[in-house]
Design a protein around this motif. Structure first.
Motif, mmCIF file in Angstrom:
data_model
loop_
_atom_site.group_PDB
_atom_site.id
_atom_site.type_symbol
_atom_site.label_atom_id
_atom_site.label_comp_id
_atom_site.label_asym_id
_atom_site.label_seq_id
_atom_site.Cartn_x
_atom_site.Cartn_y
_atom_site.Cartn_z
ATOM 1 N N GLN A 107 -43.768 30.520 34.399
ATOM 2 C CA GLN A 107 -42.660 29.593 34.492
ATOM 3 C C GLN A 107 -41.363 30.333 34.207
ATOM 4 O O GLN A 107 -41.274 31.092 33.247
ATOM 5 N N PRO A 108 -40.299 30.118 34.997
ATOM 6 C CA PRO A 108 -39.071 30.873 34.819
ATOM 7 C C PRO A 108 -38.449 30.651 33.459
ATOM 8 O O PRO A 108 -37.864 31.551 32.883
ATOM 9 N N THR A 109 -38.527 29.418 32.930
ATOM 10 C CA THR A 109 -37.991 29.173 31.602
ATOM 11 C C THR A 109 -38.677 30.060 30.576
ATOM 12 O O THR A 109 -38.050 30.623 29.681
ATOM 13 N N MET A 110 -39.994 30.213 30.727
ATOM 14 C CA MET A 110 -40.731 30.992 29.749
ATOM 15 C C MET A 110 -40.440 32.481 29.848
ATOM 16 O O MET A 110 -40.561 33.209 28.874
ATOM 17 N N LEU A 111 -40.062 32.962 31.032
ATOM 18 C CA LEU A 111 -39.694 34.370 31.140
ATOM 19 C C LEU A 111 -38.558 34.681 30.179
ATOM 20 O O LEU A 111 -38.508 35.756 29.581
ATOM 21 N N PHE A 112 -37.613 33.765 30.035
ATOM 22 C CA PHE A 112 -36.511 33.910 29.099
ATOM 23 C C PHE A 112 -36.961 33.635 27.666
ATOM 24 O O PHE A 112 -36.724 34.426 26.751
ATOM 25 N N LEU A 113 -37.645 32.519 27.469
ATOM 26 C CA LEU A 113 -38.026 32.112 26.122
ATOM 27 C C LEU A 113 -39.036 33.060 25.490
ATOM 28 O O LEU A 113 -39.039 33.239 24.272
ATOM 29 N N ASP A 114 -39.936 33.645 26.287
ATOM 30 C CA ASP A 114 -40.901 34.590 25.740
ATOM 31 C C ASP A 114 -40.197 35.748 25.043
ATOM 32 O O ASP A 114 -40.620 36.210 23.981
ATOM 33 N N THR A 256 -36.048 28.045 39.276
ATOM 34 C CA THR A 256 -37.364 28.555 39.642
ATOM 35 C C THR A 256 -37.276 29.395 40.911
ATOM 36 O O THR A 256 -36.354 29.268 41.718
ATOM 37 N N ARG A 257 -38.273 30.245 41.102
ATOM 38 C CA ARG A 257 -38.329 31.060 42.314
ATOM 39 C C ARG A 257 -38.522 30.173 43.548
ATOM 40 O O ARG A 257 -37.961 30.449 44.611
ATOM 41 N N ALA A 258 -39.305 29.103 43.377
ATOM 42 C CA ALA A 258 -39.515 28.177 44.489
ATOM 43 C C ALA A 258 -38.194 27.537 44.917
ATOM 44 O O ALA A 258 -37.930 27.356 46.112
ATOM 45 N N ALA A 259 -37.338 27.192 43.956
ATOM 46 C CA ALA A 259 -36.036 26.619 44.286
ATOM 47 C C ALA A 259 -35.180 27.630 45.034
ATOM 48 O O ALA A 259 -34.445 27.276 45.968
ATOM 49 N N ALA A 279 -27.485 32.042 40.047
ATOM 50 C CA ALA A 279 -27.256 31.849 38.613
ATOM 51 C C ALA A 279 -28.382 32.394 37.750
ATOM 52 O O ALA A 279 -28.241 32.435 36.530
ATOM 53 N N ASN A 280 -29.505 32.789 38.368
ATOM 54 C CA ASN A 280 -30.536 33.491 37.595
ATOM 55 C C ASN A 280 -31.381 34.350 38.534
ATOM 56 O O ASN A 280 -31.301 34.233 39.762
ATOM 57 N N ASP A 281 -32.176 35.222 37.958
ATOM 58 C CA ASP A 281 -32.958 36.175 38.749
ATOM 59 C C ASP A 281 -34.046 35.495 39.563
ATOM 60 O O ASP A 281 -34.305 35.878 40.712
ATOM 61 N N GLN A 282 -34.715 34.513 38.976
ATOM 62 C CA GLN A 282 -35.821 33.883 39.672
ATOM 63 C C GLN A 282 -35.374 33.255 40.984
ATOM 64 O O GLN A 282 -36.037 33.381 42.016
ATOM 65 N N MET A 283 -34.248 32.547 40.965
ATOM 66 C CA MET A 283 -33.761 31.941 42.204
ATOM 67 C C MET A 283 -33.311 33.010 43.190
ATOM 68 O O MET A 283 -33.508 32.873 44.401
ATOM 69 N N ALA A 284 -32.699 34.076 42.698
ATOM 70 C CA ALA A 284 -32.291 35.170 43.583
ATOM 71 C C ALA A 284 -33.503 35.781 44.275
ATOM 72 O O ALA A 284 -33.487 36.041 45.485
#
Length: 368
Positions: A107-114, A256-259, A279-284
Motif C-alpha cells: 500500500q502506498p501509504t505504508m511505503l511512507f509509514l513503514d 496509489t500507483r493504480a490512480a 504529488a508522490n512517487d507511486q502516482m508518478a
C-alpha cells in the motif's frame, strides 16, 4: 523457586533511589558513569528483569510512547490462515502464482509509514522507551487513538489524522507530537518538511527542461496536508514562470500507483503533456506504466517527476526524478521531541523542519 528481584532490590544493592534505577534503564547517558555502573552491576547480580510498571514507579510513567496511524486500505478479503487448524499442517510448502502488476503491491501509504515507523522504533529504543502502534482502520470515532493514549506517556500522530477536538483533549493528558503538515499556531510540537518550497524548486527544474505549454499536475487527495502544500509549491513556480493555471491540466488521485495509471490513461486520451509533475512517487510510477503501455517514451515524449523518494523510484526504468523525504528522520525526530517534552513539560512548543533533497534523474531530463 527464588523470589524475583524488584526495582527496590536493585536500588538497595546499588545504594541509590528507584528514580536513579529507572533513569539508568531508560536514559543511561544521563547518569554519572560510576553510578550507572553500580546500578548495572546490581541488575546483573540480581538477574533483574525490568517491567514497564517498575520503570514507571519513580516517575509515574509507563515507559511507552504511542504512534497512531490513520486508516489505510489493509484489505482482509484474503482468507485468514488458521495456524491451529488442520489446513495449516497440511498446506504445501510453497505455491507458484502468476500475479498481475497490481497484485501483492505494498500500500502506498505504508511505503511512507513503514519508514517513519522504523525511525521511531530506532529512536525509542535508543531513548529507552517501548513503542506502541495503533492503526485507525474503520475507526470514525477515533476509539483506537483514545485507547492508545491511555496506555502511553506521549503520542505521535500524522497531521489531520485525528480531529482537532479529540487531539486537544488528548493533549491535556499527555504530550502530543504532530508529524507532517504545517504547524498551525497550536500548542503541539511538530515535525515537518518544506513540501511547498521543494515542490516549487522541482517544478522550476521541470519548466527549464520542458515546453510549458504541455504541463500537467497530478495531485493527491484534497484533504491531505502534504498534498495541499505540494500543490501550493507547484502553483508558486507556475505563476512565477508567467503560465496561466488554466493552461495546466490538473488531475487528482489517492496517492496509489493504480490512480497514477488511470491518470496517465486520461492524459493520453486528452493529449499527452510535455511534462507531468506528480504529488508522490507511486502516482508518478503508475503514470509511467500507462505511458509505456501506450508506446510513449519517458522522458523523450513526456517528462515525469514524483515526490517522496521511495526505493521504487530509484529502481524504476527510467529512474524517477523525485524529492526525497527524510522518512526515517521524521520518526526519530518525533520521538526526540516527546522525550524532550516529558523532561521539560513547560517548554515552549517546538517545530522541527527537516530538509528535503531533490534527486534529478533520467525521467525528467532532456534526452541527449
Amino acid at each position: 523457586m527464588s523470589k524475583k528481584a524488584t526495582v527496590y532490590d536493585v536500588a538497595e544493592r546499588a545504594g541509590v533511589s528507584i528514580a536513579t534505577v529507572s533513569r539508568v534503564l531508560r536514559q543511561p547517558d544521563a547518569v554519572r558513569p560510576a553510578t550507572r555502573e553500580r546500578v548495572l552491576d546490581a541488575v546483573t547480580e540480581l538477574r533483574y528483569v525490568p517491567s514497564g510498571s517498575a520503570r514507571g514507579l519513580a516517575e509515574r510513567r509507563t515507559g511507552v510512547l504511542g504512534l497512531y496511524f490513520p486508516g489505510f486500505d489493509a484489505s482482509d478479503d484474503a482468507p485468514m490462515l488458521d495456524v491451529l487448524g488442520d489446513a495449516a499442517s497440511s498446506s504445501p510448502p510453497f505455491t507458484v502464482d502468476r500475479e498481475t502488476a497490481d497484485a501483492g503491491a505494498p500500500q502506498p501509504t505504508m511505503l511512507f509509514l513503514d519508514e517513519v515507523l522504523r525511525g521511531a522504533e530506532l529512536e525509542a529504543w535508543k531513548q529507552g522507551f517501548v513503542l506502541m502502534i495503533g492503526v485507525g482502520r474503520d475507526d470514525p470515532t477515533r476509539e483506537t487513538v483514545r485507547d492508545i493514549a491511555g496506555r502511553v506517556d506521549g503520542l505521535m500522530v500524522l497531521a489531520q489524522s485525528v480531529p482537532d477536538d479529540v487531539l486537544a483533549r488528548l493533549a491535556q493528558r499527555i504530550p502530543v507530537v504532530v508529524l507532517s503538515g504545517p504547524a498551525r499556531g497550536d500548542d503541539y510540537d511538530h515535525v515537518t518538511v518544506s513540501n511547498a518550497e521543494a515542490m516549487a524548486e522541482l517544478t522550476r527544474l521541470v519548466l527549464a527542461e520542458a515546453d510549458p505549454g504541455g504541463l500537467a499536475f497530478l495531485g493527491g487527495p484534497e484533504d491531505s496536508p502534504d498534498g495541499a502544500q505540494r500543490w501550493d509549491g507547484f502553483v508558486d513556480a507556475v505563476v512565477e514562470a508567467g503560465i496561466a493555471l488554466d493552461e495546466v491540466t490538473v488531475l487528482r488521485g489517492d496517492f496509489t500507483r493504480a490512480a497514477g495509471r488511470r491518470a496517465g490513461e486520461e492524459l493520453i486520451a486528452r493529449g499527452v503533456p510535455t511534462a507531468l509533475v506528480a504529488a508522490n512517487d507511486q502516482m508518478a510510477l503508475g503514470a509511467i506504466d500507462a505511458f509505456r503501455s501506450a508506446g510513449l517514451r519517458v522522458p523523450a515524449d513526456v517528462r515525469v517527476t514524483g515526490f517522496d523518494g521511495i526505493e521504487a523510484a530509484a529502481l524504476s526504468r527510467p529512474a524517477l526524478t523525485t524529492v526525497r523525504q527524510p522518512m526515517i528522520d521524521l520518526g526519530r525526530a518525533a520521538v526526540q521531541l516527546l522525550a524532550r517534552r516529558l523532561e521539560q513539560p513547560d517548554a515552549d512548543p517546538m517545530t522541527v523542519r527537516l530538509p528535503l533533497q531533490i534527486l534529478v534523474r533520467e525521467s525528467s531530463q532532456r534526452p541527449e
